[in-house]
Design a protein around this motif. Structure first.
Motif, PDB file in Angstrom:
ATOM      1  N   PHE A   1       0.736  -1.187   0.084  1.00 17.64           N
ATOM      2  CA  PHE A   1      -0.018  -0.088  -0.086  1.00 17.64           C
ATOM      3  C   PHE A   1       0.874   1.322  -0.091  1.00 17.64           C
ATOM      4  O   PHE A   1       0.537   2.306  -0.942  1.00 17.64           O
ATOM      5  N   PHE A   2       1.728   1.323   0.903  1.00 16.76           N
ATOM      6  CA  PHE A   2       2.509   2.407   0.873  1.00 16.76           C
ATOM      7  C   PHE A   2       3.408   2.644  -0.250  1.00 16.76           C
ATOM      8  O   PHE A   2       3.649   3.751  -0.627  1.00 16.76           O
ATOM      9  N   PHE A   3       4.084   1.280  -1.036  1.00 16.13           N
ATOM     10  CA  PHE A   3       4.884   1.790  -2.141  1.00 16.13           C
ATOM     11  C   PHE A   3       3.753   2.480  -3.384  1.00 16.13           C
ATOM     12  O   PHE A   3       4.294   3.056  -4.275  1.00 16.13           O
ATOM     13  N   ALA A   4       2.685   1.675  -3.236  1.00 12.47           N
ATOM     14  CA  ALA A   4       1.501   2.243  -4.470  1.00 12.47           C
ATOM     15  C   ALA A   4       1.420   3.842  -4.233  1.00 12.47           C
ATOM     16  O   ALA A   4       1.195   4.489  -5.205  1.00 12.47           O
ATOM     17  N   MET A   5       1.230   3.955  -2.797  1.00  9.80           N
ATOM     18  CA  MET A   5       0.763   5.493  -2.612  1.00  9.80           C
ATOM     19  C   MET A   5       2.290   6.391  -2.971  1.00  9.80           C
ATOM     20  O   MET A   5       2.067   7.654  -3.580  1.00  9.80           O
ATOM     21  N   GLY A   6       3.332   5.802  -2.676  1.00  9.37           N
ATOM     22  CA  GLY A   6       4.748   6.560  -3.282  1.00  9.37           C
ATOM     23  C   GLY A   6       4.765   6.875  -4.710  1.00  9.37           C
ATOM     24  O   GLY A   6       4.798   7.852  -4.990  1.00  9.37           O
ATOM     25  N   LYS A   7       4.398   5.792  -5.389  1.00  5.01           N
ATOM     26  CA  LYS A   7       4.353   5.887  -6.923  1.00  5.01           C
ATOM     27  C   LYS A   7       3.058   6.808  -7.247  1.00  5.01           C
ATOM     28  O   LYS A   7       3.587   7.738  -8.338  1.00  5.01           O
ATOM     29  N   ALA A   8       1.911   6.863  -6.477  1.00  7.58           N
ATOM     30  CA  ALA A   8       0.771   7.796  -6.897  1.00  7.58           C
ATOM     31  C   ALA A   8       1.480   9.063  -6.658  1.00  7.58           C
ATOM     32  O   ALA A   8       1.311  10.224  -7.400  1.00  7.58           O
ATOM     33  N   PHE A   9       1.978   9.537  -5.609  1.00 11.50           N
ATOM     34  CA  PHE A   9       2.660  10.892  -5.112  1.00 11.50           C
ATOM     35  C   PHE A   9       3.535  11.330  -6.226  1.00 11.50           C
ATOM     36  O   PHE A   9       3.822  12.471  -6.675  1.00 11.50           O
ATOM     37  N   LEU A  10       4.452  10.344  -6.802  1.00 12.64           N
ATOM     38  CA  LEU A  10       5.509  10.555  -7.585  1.00 12.64           C
ATOM     39  C   LEU A  10       5.005  10.939  -9.060  1.00 12.64           C
ATOM     40  O   LEU A  10       5.325  11.973  -9.869  1.00 12.64           O
ATOM     41  N   SER A  11       3.804  10.212  -9.433  1.00  8.59           N
ATOM     42  CA  SER A  11       3.083  10.752 -10.547  1.00  8.59           C
ATOM     43  C   SER A  11       2.388  11.888 -10.484  1.00  8.59           C
ATOM     44  O   SER A  11       2.536  12.771 -11.446  1.00  8.59           O
TER      45      SER A  11
END
Length: 233
Positions: free
Chosen positions: A93-103
């Motif tokens: 979940f946290f890695f997915a959120m990290g990628k979302a914020f980077l996007s």
């Protein structure tokens, strides 16, 4: 101390020393307590480099990067206990959120050539389809979370691709290559976790992950800088 963080070559050398130490710790020592010390230093150092060197004018852009790096840091700590299904789920979940914020940080309002994006998207979709198909029987209850994670990765790499002609060439290549490395690392982690062991996986996964984060952060810092040659050290 501050001048070290302002010096790209010095901080790059320090970063790769820390990355090498973390890999050696991973190979030779128990995760607790040693990797709980060595692993977070990778993201912490990149966060400090970004903080002391960014010249972002928009507050939201700084916020997206700060949140992304925080999520990657938390994900890094949680995935150390990937054999525990709860810790693995929360780390995903946290890695997915990290990628979302980077996007969100890499997105822009400039026009882009949709015809140029289509073939690139098809390549990404084919790669993702292959990885998901390869892991399908092993994912079981993690199929939907893994699918969502890979979808967010597709968005991240597409946003990196669409920065062409919007930012300088150095920043564009750094970030695009960094996202490619990240997706490669993510694929190796998924194969290792759900399917089978890979040759030299302990070294390759952390090395590719570290290089990916280095390129993304350094590329974003270089975004508003004119000119400059490409140098990884």
């Amino acid at each position: 101390m501050l001048h070290i963080f302002k010096n790209e070559k010095k901080i790059s050398i320090i970063f790769f020393i820390i990355l090498t130490i973390d890999i050696l710790v991973k190979l030779n020592l128990s995760p607790f307590p040693y990797r709980y010390i060595s692993k977070p230093l990778v993201i912490i150092l990149l966060s400090l480099y970004y903080y002391f060197n960014t010249n972002e004018r928009r507050h939201k852009k700084k916020l997206w990067i700060t949140l992304a790096l925080f999520c990657f840091l938390v994900g890094d700590m949680l995935i150390l206990k990937h054999t525990n299904i709860i810790f693995l789920s929360i780390s995903m979940f946290f890695f997915a959120m990290g990628k979302a914020f980077l996007s969100l940080r890499l997105s822009h309002r400039s026009d882009f050539n949709i015809m140029r994006l289509i073939p690139f998207s098809m390549i990404l979709f084919t790669y993702t389809f292959f990885i998901v198909s390869f892991l399908y029987n092993s994912l079981k209850g993690f199929f939907i979370p893994a699918l969502i994670s890979f979808f967010v990765s597709l968005l991240l790499i597409e946003f990196a691709f669409l920065r062409k002609d919007v930012v300088n060439k150095v920043s564009y290549l750094y970030v695009l290559l960094g996202t490619v490395f990240y997706v490669l690392c993510e694929s190796m982690i998924a194969i290792k976790t759900f399917k089978m062991d890979l040759p030299m996986q302990d070294v390759l996964i952390m090395a590719v992950y570290g290089i990916a984060m280095y390129l993304i952060v350094f590329g974003i810092v270089r975004e508003n800088k004119k000119g400059g040659g490409i140098s990884f050290f």
